[in-house]
Design a protein around this motif. Structure first.
Motif, short mmCIF file in Angstrom:
data_model
loop_
_atom_site.label_atom_id
_atom_site.label_comp_id
_atom_site.label_asym_id
_atom_site.label_seq_id
_atom_site.Cartn_x
_atom_site.Cartn_y
_atom_site.Cartn_z
N UNK A 226 -0.23 20.40 40.03
CA UNK A 226 -0.55 18.97 39.39
C UNK A 226 -0.29 17.96 40.77
N UNK A 227 0.11 18.41 42.01
CA UNK A 227 0.19 17.52 42.95
C UNK A 227 -0.50 18.30 44.19
N UNK A 228 -1.11 17.65 45.22
CA UNK A 228 -1.65 18.41 46.47
C UNK A 228 -1.42 17.50 47.65
N UNK A 229 -0.69 18.09 48.38
CA UNK A 229 -0.62 17.16 49.77
C UNK A 229 -1.51 17.95 50.88
N UNK A 230 -2.30 17.11 51.53
CA UNK A 230 -3.12 17.25 52.43
C UNK A 230 -3.00 17.00 53.83
N UNK A 231 -3.17 17.70 54.87
CA UNK A 231 -3.06 17.32 56.40
C UNK A 231 -4.19 17.83 56.98
N UNK A 232 -5.29 17.30 56.78
CA UNK A 232 -6.71 18.16 56.84
C UNK A 232 -7.73 17.06 57.55
N UNK A 233 -7.23 15.77 57.93
CA UNK A 233 -8.17 14.84 58.36
C UNK A 233 -9.27 14.53 57.57
N UNK A 234 -10.49 14.53 57.80
CA UNK A 234 -11.72 14.07 56.97
C UNK A 234 -11.75 15.22 55.91
N UNK A 235 -11.40 16.39 56.20
CA UNK A 235 -11.47 17.62 55.09
C UNK A 235 -10.67 17.00 53.69
N UNK A 236 -9.50 16.18 53.96
CA UNK A 236 -8.73 15.58 52.77
C UNK A 236 -9.65 14.62 51.71
N UNK A 237 -10.81 14.16 52.47
CA UNK A 237 -11.51 13.42 51.56
C UNK A 237 -12.08 14.28 50.47
N UNK A 238 -12.22 15.48 50.62
CA UNK A 238 -12.68 16.48 49.59
C UNK A 238 -11.67 16.73 48.59
N UNK A 239 -10.37 16.47 49.06
CA UNK A 239 -9.10 16.81 48.02
C UNK A 239 -9.08 15.64 47.30
N UNK A 240 -9.43 14.42 47.69
CA UNK A 240 -9.63 13.06 46.61
C UNK A 240 -10.53 13.04 45.81
N UNK A 241 -11.58 13.63 46.47
CA UNK A 241 -12.92 13.71 45.62
C UNK A 241 -12.54 14.78 44.49
N UNK A 242 -12.01 15.84 44.49
CA UNK A 242 -11.78 16.94 43.40
C UNK A 242 -10.81 16.22 42.69
N UNK A 243 -9.66 15.50 42.87
CA UNK A 243 -8.88 15.04 42.21
C UNK A 243 -9.60 13.88 41.07
N UNK A 244 -10.18 12.91 41.82
CA UNK A 244 -10.84 11.75 40.96
C UNK A 244 -11.79 12.47 40.04
N UNK A 245 -12.47 13.26 40.34
CA UNK A 245 -13.72 14.07 39.52
C UNK A 245 -12.95 14.44 38.17
N UNK A 246 -11.87 15.32 38.40
CA UNK A 246 -11.27 15.95 37.37
C UNK A 246 -10.52 14.92 36.56
N UNK A 247 -10.05 13.76 37.12
CA UNK A 247 -9.56 12.56 36.44
C UNK A 247 -10.49 11.92 35.54
N UNK A 248 -11.75 11.97 35.95
CA UNK A 248 -12.72 11.52 35.16
C UNK A 248 -13.23 12.20 33.93
N UNK A 249 -13.29 13.33 34.34
CA UNK A 249 -13.46 14.48 33.28
C UNK A 249 -12.47 14.83 32.30
#
Length: 362
Positions: A226-249
Motif C-alpha cells: 500500500x506504500x511504495x518508496x522510489x529512488x529511480x529518477x524519472x522512472x519514478x514518474x511511472x510509480x506516481x502514474x500507477x498510483x494515481x490511475x489506481x486511485x481514480x479507478x
C-alpha cells in the motif's frame, strides 16, 4: 634574383604561420579556454539522461544553480547554464563543451558521469568540476555525496507507522552502491518501527524508464503493497502514474507513494470524482540545490574543495522529509523527531549497505 628570394621568404612566413596556427588548434588536449575572462565567474551543469525536468535530483541541481545565479545577479545562459544529456554518449562532449566556453565550474549531475568527469578534468586542469553522488579522482574535482540512507530511514519510519497491509515496496533505478544506500536505510526504518512489515524490492534497470516504473508499481500494488518508496529518477514518474490511475479507478483504495530527492507532493495530485486528492505520503528531500549553491559559492570565493569529498546530511539541512505531511499521523511525525535526535547523537547508526542492514539483526 631578389624577387625569387622575397618570394621564398614570404612562403616561409606563411608556412610558419600555418604551422603555429595548427599547433594552437584544439586537438582534444589543448586548451582554447585557458584564458578565463578576468573577474567573471561562470558556472554550469550537465544533466544525466533523466533530464533537467525529472522532478528529482537533476531538477533540484538546476534549481540550486538558478538560486545561485539570482543571488549574484547573474544572467542565465551567460554566467550560468546547463546542457542536457540525451544519452551517456553526451556526457564527455557536454562537459568538454562547457569547459571550452570558459565556465569556471562545471557540475556533473549523477554518478553515471563519474568516468567522464575524471577524463575531462584530467585534460582540462584549468576548469573546476564537481560530481554529484560519486567520489571521483582529480585535484580539480570536488565530490559531493549525501547521507541518503538517513533520509530513507526517516521515510521508512513513516511507512512502517502508516502501512495497513504490512507490505511496502521499494523501486530503485539502477541496482548500484548509491541506490543501495536508499534501499538499506528505508528497510531499516520500516523494520525498526514495524518488525512485522514486509519490504519488497525491485529495480527498473534505469532512471529514464517511467513505463517500467509504472509496470513494477502496478505489480507491487496488486500484490498487496500500500506504500511504495522510489529512488529511480524519472522512472519514478511511472510509480506516481500507477498510483494515481489506481486511485481514480478505486477511490476507496488507500495507496501512497513516497517521493525522493525533492518534495514530490505535486506528482501525487489526482482528481477523484471531482475532488482533488493527493497520494504522496511524504518525500525524502535530498537538498542537492543546497550543495550546488554551497560548492558554487566556495568556488567563486577561491575556496573550491578540489580533491575532496564533501558529504551533506542532517547537520547541513541537506537531508529531511518534505513539509507536506497531510497523510502522516502525529505518532509517525513524533517518531521521526525522536529518531533524528538518536541519529544525530550517534545512538543509531543507519545502514548504507545490505551487509550493514543485515548486521542489525532484523
Amino acid at each position: 634574383m631578389k624577387k625569387r628570394k622575397m618570394g621564398l621568404v614570404m612562403s616561409l612566413v606563411l608556412a610558419t604561420g600555418t604551422m603555429l596556427a595548427a599547433c594552437g588548434s584544439d586537438d582534444g588536449k589543448k586548451d582554447e579556454g585557458a584564458s578565463k575572462e578576468s573577474g567573471k565567474f561562470k558556472v554550469a551543469m550537465v544533466t544525466d539522461i533523466g533530464g533537467v525536468d525529472d522532478r528529482s535530483f537533476n531538477q533540484s541541481s538546476w534549481e540550486g544553480l538558478q538560486a545561485f545565479g539570482k543571488e549574484n545577479n547573474f544572467t542565465e545562459k551567460k554566467e550560468y547554464t546547463y546542457l542536457q544529456s540525451k544519452s551517456d554518449a553526451d556526457y564527455t562532449t557536454n562537459l568538454t563543451q562547457l569547459s571550452r566556453q570558459n565556465y569556471n565550474l562545471v557540475f556533473g549531475v549523477g554518478y553515471l558521469l563519474q568516468n567522464s568527469i575524471e577524463e575531462v578534468a584530467a585534460l582540462r586542469p584549468e576548469t573546476n568540476f564537481a560530481i554529484i553522488d560519486a567520489v571521483a579522482k582529480g585535484d580539480n574535482v570536488a565530490s559531493i555525496t549525501f547521507k541518503e540512507q538517513v533520509g530513507s530511514f526517516l521515510v521508512g519510519v513513516i511507512a512502517g507507522k502508516t502501512t495497513k497491509t504490512n507490505k511496502v515496496g521499494f523501486v530503485g533505478g539502477i541496482d548500484s552502491e548509491l541506490i543501495k544506500k536508499f534501499e538499506s536505510g528505508f528497510i531499516a526504518g520500516v523494520k525498526t518501527v514495524n518488525p512485522k512489515a514486509e519490504v519488497v524490492i525491485q529495480y527498473a534497470g534505469g532512471f529514464d524508464a517511467p513505463e517500467k516504473g509504472q509496470a513494477i508499481a502496478n505489480t507491487l500494488y496488486s500484490s498487496g503493497a500500500d506504500i511504495i518508496y522510489h529512488a529511480a529518477g524519472a522512472t519514478g514518474k511511472g510509480v506516481f502514474k500507477a498510483a494515481t490511475d489506481l486511485k481514480k479507478q478505486d477511490p476507496s483504495k488507500e495507496i501512497y507513494v513516497i517521493g525522493v530527492d525533492r518534495d514530490q507532493y505535486d506528482e501525487g495530485a489526482v482528481e477523484v470524482k471531482g475532488k482533488q486528492e493527493n497520494i504522496t505520503l511524504t518525500s525524502m528531500v535530498k537538498r542537492v540545490d543546497v550543495a550546488v549553491q554551497d560548492i558554487s559559492k566556495k568556488a567563486m570565493n577561491d575556496e573550491f574543495p578540489g580533491g575532496e569529498n564533501v558529504e551533506y546530511g542532517l547537520e547541513e539541512n541537506a537531508i529531511a522529509i518534505s513539509e507536506h505531511t497531510d497523510h502522516v499521523s502525529e505518532e509517525a511525525l513524533k517518531a521521526v523527531d525522536e529518531y533524528i535526535t538518536k541519529i544525530k547523537s550517534g545512538e543509531i547508526k543507519v545502514p548504507k549497505t545490505k551487509a550493514e542492514y543485515e548486521a542489525m539483526g532484523f
